[in-house]
Design a protein around this motif. Structure first.
Motif, PDB file in Angstrom:
ATOM      1  N   ASP A   1      -6.267 -36.910 -49.328  1.00  0.00           N
ATOM      2  CA  ASP A   1      -6.601 -37.993 -48.398  1.00  0.00           C
ATOM      3  C   ASP A   1      -8.112 -38.041 -48.303  1.00  0.00           C
ATOM      4  O   ASP A   1      -8.723 -37.301 -47.541  1.00  0.00           O
ATOM      5  CB  ASP A   1      -5.974 -37.719 -47.025  1.00  0.00           C
ATOM      6  N   ARG A   2      -8.730 -38.873 -49.160  1.00  0.00           N
ATOM      7  CA  ARG A   2     -10.181 -39.003 -49.247  1.00  0.00           C
ATOM      8  C   ARG A   2     -10.876 -37.645 -49.408  1.00  0.00           C
ATOM      9  O   ARG A   2     -11.834 -37.325 -48.721  1.00  0.00           O
ATOM     10  CB  ARG A   2     -10.717 -39.742 -48.031  1.00  0.00           C
ATOM     11  N   GLY A   3     -10.310 -36.830 -50.303  1.00  0.00           N
ATOM     12  CA  GLY A   3     -10.943 -35.548 -50.621  1.00  0.00           C
ATOM     13  C   GLY A   3     -10.359 -34.357 -49.891  1.00  0.00           C
ATOM     14  O   GLY A   3     -10.629 -33.215 -50.233  1.00  0.00           O
ATOM     15  N   ILE A   4      -9.524 -34.604 -48.842  1.00  0.00           N
ATOM     16  CA  ILE A   4      -8.893 -33.498 -48.112  1.00  0.00           C
ATOM     17  C   ILE A   4      -7.485 -33.337 -48.661  1.00  0.00           C
ATOM     18  O   ILE A   4      -6.742 -34.317 -48.797  1.00  0.00           O
ATOM     19  CB  ILE A   4      -8.815 -33.794 -46.595  1.00  0.00           C
ATOM     20  N   LEU A   5      -7.089 -32.101 -48.973  1.00  0.00           N
ATOM     21  CA  LEU A   5      -5.748 -31.866 -49.511  1.00  0.00           C
ATOM     22  C   LEU A   5      -4.683 -32.226 -48.491  1.00  0.00           C
ATOM     23  O   LEU A   5      -4.827 -31.951 -47.292  1.00  0.00           O
ATOM     24  CB  LEU A   5      -5.596 -30.389 -49.895  1.00  0.00           C
ATOM     25  N   SER A   6      -3.590 -32.819 -48.957  1.00  0.00           N
ATOM     26  CA  SER A   6      -2.508 -33.231 -48.060  1.00  0.00           C
ATOM     27  C   SER A   6      -1.943 -32.051 -47.277  1.00  0.00           C
ATOM     28  O   SER A   6      -1.571 -32.173 -46.126  1.00  0.00           O
ATOM     29  CB  SER A   6      -1.386 -33.890 -48.862  1.00  0.00           C
ATOM     30  N   THR A   7      -1.913 -30.838 -47.912  1.00  0.00           N
ATOM     31  CA  THR A   7      -1.397 -29.650 -47.204  1.00  0.00           C
ATOM     32  C   THR A   7      -2.294 -29.317 -46.018  1.00  0.00           C
ATOM     33  O   THR A   7      -1.833 -28.947 -44.956  1.00  0.00           O
ATOM     34  CB  THR A   7      -1.356 -28.443 -48.155  1.00  0.00           C
ATOM     35  N   GLU A   8      -3.612 -29.505 -46.231  1.00  0.00           N
ATOM     36  CA  GLU A   8      -4.550 -29.236 -45.129  1.00  0.00           C
ATOM     37  C   GLU A   8      -4.310 -30.206 -43.977  1.00  0.00           C
ATOM     38  O   GLU A   8      -4.387 -29.863 -42.813  1.00  0.00           O
ATOM     39  CB  GLU A   8      -5.999 -29.378 -45.619  1.00  0.00           C
ATOM     40  N   ILE A   9      -3.980 -31.456 -44.335  1.00  0.00           N
ATOM     41  CA  ILE A   9      -3.739 -32.468 -43.304  1.00  0.00           C
ATOM     42  C   ILE A   9      -2.530 -32.049 -42.470  1.00  0.00           C
ATOM     43  O   ILE A   9      -2.564 -32.082 -41.244  1.00  0.00           O
ATOM     44  CB  ILE A   9      -3.456 -33.846 -43.951  1.00  0.00           C
TER      45      ILE A   9
END
Length: 822
Positions: free
Chosen positions: A811-819
């Motif tokens: 998501d714009r450079g952030i991993l989906s797992t982190e989200i």
């Protein structure tokens, strides 16, 4: 038996090596005899290979396509300088002593420039004359010409270590002066037979004939001891012909031409540039099973579909094995044949023979075909087949994606306008290419990896590159504006026309636009866009509760709803949402009607007066700045001159008025104005465009400055010398609606021309830079251990992109797992 290559050496072939690889000496200028057979010892001698069916090579006995061809050799009557190495030859002559061949370099670390040349030999004390090169291939020493035979003698005496310092390694310097010319195999320069029955020879063959002809004349004149000037002229001509064989684009020398006047293509031109062997035939090639035509828009097909003309679908084919499951379908295709669609063009026998289906052999083939026996049918392209679609220039991987076929009438490829962004396509005459994968593996890869919806997010930034545009955005913006209400009948009709027959609506007299759109947003989607701003949009549990759908929510390069759908539900949901909701917007806009006229730019008289007053005040303020400058009352900004300070203050003053007038127009213009709807929704254009149309154009600039260039001391002849007023330097107080006067139009065109030039120059430069970057990176890949390695297995990065994140899965450079964990 395979052999392992240990090393490659690049250098100049010596005359000894040339004689070793040549199968015979070529010395006849005649090409064919009276019966049309190649002349022995001529440039098409059968010992050099074969290009005609039925003939065998005299050297290896191979037939056409078996024999790779063999080199011949031309023995030159007098040596000539190799035109591609004249600078090297000059350096070898210039920086070595004429007597003892010692180096004449003052400082070996410096480059080979005239300033670094010793005029006296440090070893033998001999005075040295400078060597001049009269391009392309004439050498002079102290004003006297040095002939190639003398040059060769001098180069032969230069020690290997000295030649290496001067840039010639691994080869004897004397080889830079040619005594023999290789004759390439005929397979490298085949002749073609024209419709008239005449043979047309390759440019290289023509050139070789020229060399042999002049070489023979020179030899004859040497033998009869002709006057020196005749021999020199012929020698010069031989030098010219050998040089233009290698390179036919030398400055200062007319190119060798065909009888028709066309320049002959030399060896170098065969290899380099866009039309050269590498870029034209090796890096990329023309391919079978492909089609190309103009593209046009079709809002009624899905983003993952492509409309293919029936004419193309009948030409392109897919080979299918005949089995129990598809037997009836394949038999029907053969019955229809090439003329009807869906039909088939060819039948493959179990032994591999291919036969075109015709009316004469159709019945015979139908009786022979059996399932499971190895028969294959090349059937027409038909609905739901997977194809690859590409628009050039291919600048990123979304320039080629997989679509499903929809066979349609007419003669253009049809695509959904929403898929234009990744291809950077528009409908002003663009053409696109369609490729049909021919194997199950290729089709599976296209399906899994290259589907349009799989590329909804850009690998550059991890944000949507697919989204709605123009009409769709305008339609949904108008539909979701707070005051838009539809009767239940209108709402059902709208849904039905958009192909939505199963959606249920609340049982109430009027349906709000936002409720209609909310039917297509999944219930567990909640998000807020532009929080706290005037254009805030809020979705709670799949219901649009505040704001309007605009480009920020739905557009390409932004669409926040599309981003959330992709993260929560995956690519197929994005495709479904885009197809269904965009159709709702399109149908609503068509039913409502949407056009633009001059009335859309009208503002009240009071606002016009306010704008005119603002412009007068601004021009007055700018004139005050000029007066203060002329009266020496102005203080310079730190680090700037007085003139620069004056220009900064004037430009700031004139730019502020544009912003102020933009605000007035936004407040005063009718909210139903099509111009405002397009700008406010982000469908097309911006408020700046509306301001230039209805308010004023403002300050035109070239290179971020007021326009200063033109006549001496003034911009155009309409102004006095030294005039600094806003109008004299590109300030346009008129609007497009009002019309520009001559000077304003001229200044406006100056800034527009500069912008146009910048754009075309940027495209060219960035295209070339991208080509170089992609070529240098083409052997890099991410291995299974997450390292990035080159072709030799060397580690370039320990983790891809240093963080191991695939932007397209983020998501714009952030991993989906982190989200999710946050």
């Amino acid at each position: 038996m395979t052999k392992k290559i240990e090393k490659l050496d690049f250098g100049i072939l010596s005359s000894e090596k040339l004689q070793e690889i040549a199968v015979k000496e070529i010395n006849k200028a005649e090409v064919y005899d009276a019966d049309g057979f190649p002349v022995e010892d001529g440039v098409m001698d059968p010992a050099l290979g074969v290009i005609d069916p039925g003939m065998t090579c005299q050297t290896c006995g191979g037939r056409i396509r078996e024999c790779q061809g063999h080199f011949g050799i031309i023995r030159l009557s007098r040596p000539v300088v190799h035109v591609l190495y004249t600078k090297k030859v000059r350096n070898l002559l210039r920086f070595t002593c004429t007597e003892c061949q010692s180096l004449l370099i003052k400082d070996e670390d410096k480059s080979l420039r005239k300033s670094n040349l010793k005029t006296e030999c440090p070893e033998c004390g001999e005075e040295q004359e400078d060597i001049d090169l009269d391009k392309p291939y004439s050498f002079y020493e102290g004003g006297n010409e040095i002939k190639p035979d003398e040059i060769r003698e001098r180069l032969a005496m230069i020690p290997e270590e000295n030649a290496a310092v001067l840039g010639v390694e691994g080869s004897d310097p004397k080889n830079l002066v040619l005594t023999h010319v290789p004759v390439p195999p005929v397979t490298m320069r085949p002749s073609i037979t024209l419709e008239t029955g005449e043979r047309s020879e390759d440019d290289i063959t023509h050139k070789l004939v020229d060399i042999i002809r002049i070489n023979k004349r020179l030899q004859n004149n040497i033998e009869i001891e002709a006057p020196e000037f005749i021999i020199d002229d012929l020698w010069e001509l031989l030098q010219y012909h050998v040089s233009t064989l290698f390179y036919n684009d030398m400055s200062g020398v007319p190119p060798a031409r065909h009888r028709s006047g066309r320049s002959l293509k030399s060896l170098i031109e065969r290899v380099q540039g866009k039309e050269g062997r590498f870029r034209q035939n090796l890096i990329g090639k023309r391919v079978n099973f492909s089609a190309r035509t103009v593209i046009s828009p079709d809002p009624n097909i899905g983003i993952n579909e492509v409309g293919v003309p029936k004419e193309i679908a009948q030409k392109l084919s897919i080979a299918r094995k005949v089995n129990e499951r598809n037997y009836d379908e394949m038999i029907e295709a053969v019955e229809n044949g090439p003329e009807e669609h869906p039909g088939a063009n060819y039948v493959f026998h179990p032994d591999g023979r291919r036969r075109r289906i015709t009316e004469e052999n159709k019945e015979e083939l139908l009786e022979m075909i059996e399932p499971g026996e190895g028969w294959k049918i090349e059937r027409h392209l038909q609905d739901e087949d997977v194809v690859l679609f590409n628009r050039q220039p291919s600048l990123h991987r979304m320039s080629i994606m997989a679509h499903r076929v929809r066979v349609l009438p007419q003669r253009t490829f049809r695509i959904n306008p929403n898929v234009c962004a990744p291809y950077n396509a528009d409908f002003d005459g663009d053409e696109m290419n369609l490729h049909v994968p021919q194997t199950e593996e290729a089709r599976a890869e296209a399906e899994e990896l290259m589907k349009v919806q799989e590329h909804a997010k850009s690998p550059k930034m991890g944000a949507p590159i697919l989204g709605m545009l123009q009409d769709y955005v305008s339609g949904l913006y108008l539909l979701t504006r707070g005051d838009t209400e539809l009767t239940q009948e209108e709402a059902f009709n709208l849904l039905a026309e958009a192909g939505e027959h199963e959606k249920s609506l609340p049982d109430q007299e009027t349906i709000k636009g936002e409720d209609l759109v909310s039917l297509f947003i999944p219930d567990d989607i909640s998000l807020t866009i532009n929080e706290g701003e005037d254009n805030e949009l809020v979705i709670e549990d799949g219901q649009l509760v505040k704001g309007v759908l605009d480009e920020d929510a739905l557009g390409d390069y932004g669409g926040e709803i599309i981003q959330q759908l992709n993260i929560e539900y995956g690519s197929d949901k994005v495709s479904e949402f885009l197809n269904r909701v965009s159709r709702i917007g399109s149908v609503y806009l068509t039913r409502r009607g949407f056009s633009i006229s001059l009335d859309d730019l009208e503002i009240p008289d009071e606002a016009t007066e306010e704008i005119n007053e603002l412009i007068q005040n601004t021009v007055g303020n700018a004139e005050e700045v000029i007066e203060r400058y002329r009266g020496d009352e102005m203080e310079a900004i730190t680090g700037k001159t007085l003139e620069e300070t004056r220009e900064i203050k004037i430009t700031t003053t004139l730019n502020e008025v544009f912003t102020d007038i933009g605000s007035i127009i936004e407040d005063e213009i009718d909210e139903d104005s099509s111009a405002l709807v397009m700008a406010d929704s982000g469908a097309r254009g911006s408020m700046q465009n509306v301001t230039t149309m209805a308010g004023l154009l403002g300050q035109n600039s070239v290179r971020d400055q007021r326009i200063n260039r033109g006549y001496k001391g003034r911009t155009t002849s309409h102004f006095k010398k030294g005039e600094l007023s806003p109008k004299a330097h590109g300030f346009v107080s008129s609007s497009i609606l009002e019309g520009l006067d001559a000077q304003e139009l001229f200044f406006h065109q100056m800034s527009q021309r500069k912008a146009l030039m910048d754009k075309s120059l940027r495209t060219k430069t960035s295209g070339y830079m991208y080509r170089r970057v992609s070529n240098s990176l083409q052997d890099l890949k991410v291995e299974y251990d997450q390292t990035v390695r080159n072709a030799e297995g060397e580690i370039i990065q320990f983790r891809a992109g240093e963080d191991g994140v695939d932007p397209q899965k983020s998501d714009r450079g952030i991993l989906s797992t982190e989200i999710q964990t946050d």
